[in-house]
Design an enzyme around this catalytic site. Structure first.
Site, mmCIF file in Angstrom:
data_model
loop_
_atom_site.group_PDB
_atom_site.id
_atom_site.type_symbol
_atom_site.label_atom_id
_atom_site.label_comp_id
_atom_site.label_asym_id
_atom_site.label_seq_id
_atom_site.Cartn_x
_atom_site.Cartn_y
_atom_site.Cartn_z
ATOM 1 N N ARG A 125 4.704 3.966 7.198
ATOM 2 C CA ARG A 125 5.733 4.428 6.264
ATOM 3 C C ARG A 125 6.416 3.212 5.645
ATOM 4 N NH1 ARG A 125 5.397 9.848 5.290
ATOM 5 N NH2 ARG A 125 5.008 10.946 7.211
ATOM 6 N N HIS B 287 -0.407 -6.278 9.365
ATOM 7 C CA HIS B 287 -1.231 -5.779 8.269
ATOM 8 C C HIS B 287 -2.668 -6.251 8.464
ATOM 9 C CE1 HIS B 287 -2.084 -4.143 4.365
ATOM 10 N NE2 HIS B 287 -2.742 -5.245 4.072
ATOM 11 N N GLY C 89 9.225 -4.347 -0.731
ATOM 12 C CA GLY C 89 7.929 -4.138 -1.358
ATOM 13 C C GLY C 89 6.914 -3.612 -0.357
#
Length: 192
Positions: free
Chosen positions: A77, A93, A127
Site C-alpha cells: 500500500r 523493493h 512517491g
C-alpha cells in the site's frame, strides 16, 4: 519480518520489534509475531471510506506502539502524509531503484530483458519507490528465469539486506545529505 524478529532476539542486534501490523486479516506475519509475543494489529483498507481515513487510522495504530523506525516489508500500500508525517519508514523493493518502481518490478525487469536486477531498501517518501536509497544488492537474471524463480532469489537477498540495514540504522543512526544516506559508521569513516 520473521528474519527481523529472529535478529532482534539477540540483544546485540540493536533493534527491538515493538509491533507488527498488516492491512489484511490472516497475514502470515501477524501469526509469526503473535507467536513470538509481539503485539499485532490489522488496519484493513476496506474498513475505511477513503485512503486518507485509512492512513489516519494506520498512523494512530503505529503511534500507539511508538516505534523509532517503521519497516514496510511486503506491505503493498502507498503510505500517505498521515503516516509519513510522524514516522520514519523504510521499504523493501525487488529491483534496483530507480529502475522498475511499483508493484510489478520483477515482471517488468524480465519484460525489459535486463541481465541484472536486485533489491533495494529505501526510505519512504510520498512517491512510489522514490525515497532515498539506503542499500542495494544486485541479483543476476539467469537464462530461463521466470517471475517466480527470480523473485525467490531476490527475496533471499532482501531478507539479509533488510536485517543488516535495520540493525545498522538503529545501532549507528543515519543522516540524509540530499538523497544520500549516511549511517553513523559511514560518517565516521568519511571524517577520517
Amino acid at each position: 519480518m520473521a528474519a527481523l524478529v529472529e535478529a532482534a532476539s539477540d540483544p546485540g542486534y540493536g533493534a527491538e520489534v515493538v509491533a507488527v501490523g498488516a492491512d489484511r486479516e490472516g497475514a502470515a506475519g501477524l501469526k509469526t509475531a503473535a507467536d513470538a509475543g509481539i503485539p499485532v494489529f490489522c488496519t484493513p483498507f476496506s474498513a475505511y471510506p477513503d485512503r486518507s481515513a485509512w492512513n489516519s487510522a494506520l498512523a494512530a495504530e503505529i503511534a500507539a506502539h511508538r516505534p523509532d523506525l517503521v519497516v514496510s516489508a511486503g506491505f503493498m500500500r502507498i503510505l500517505g502524509p498521515e503516516v509519513l508525517a510522524g514516522n520514519t519508514v523504510i521499504n523493501l523493493h525487488p529491483a534496483l531503484l530507480p529502475a522498475f518502481p511499483g508493484a510489478h518490478a520483477v515482471r517488468d525487469a524480465l519484460a525489459h530483458g535486463v541481465k541484472v536486477t536486485g533489491a533495494t531498501v529505501h526510505f519512504v517518501d510520498e512517491g512510489v519507490d522514490t525515497g532515498p536509497i539506503i542499500d542495494q544488492v544486485a541479483v543476476r537474471v539467469e537464462p530461463g528465469d521466470d517471475e517466480a524463480a527470480l523473485h525467490g532469489r531476490i527475496k533471499a537477498v532482501e531478507q539479509r539486506m533488510l536485517v543488516e540495514a535495520v540493525g545498522r540504522l538503529t545501532r549507528d543512526g543515519w543522516r540524509l545529505d540530499g538523497r544520500t544516506v549516511w549511517t553513523g559508521k559511514e560518517r565516521a569513516e568519511e571524517n577520517r
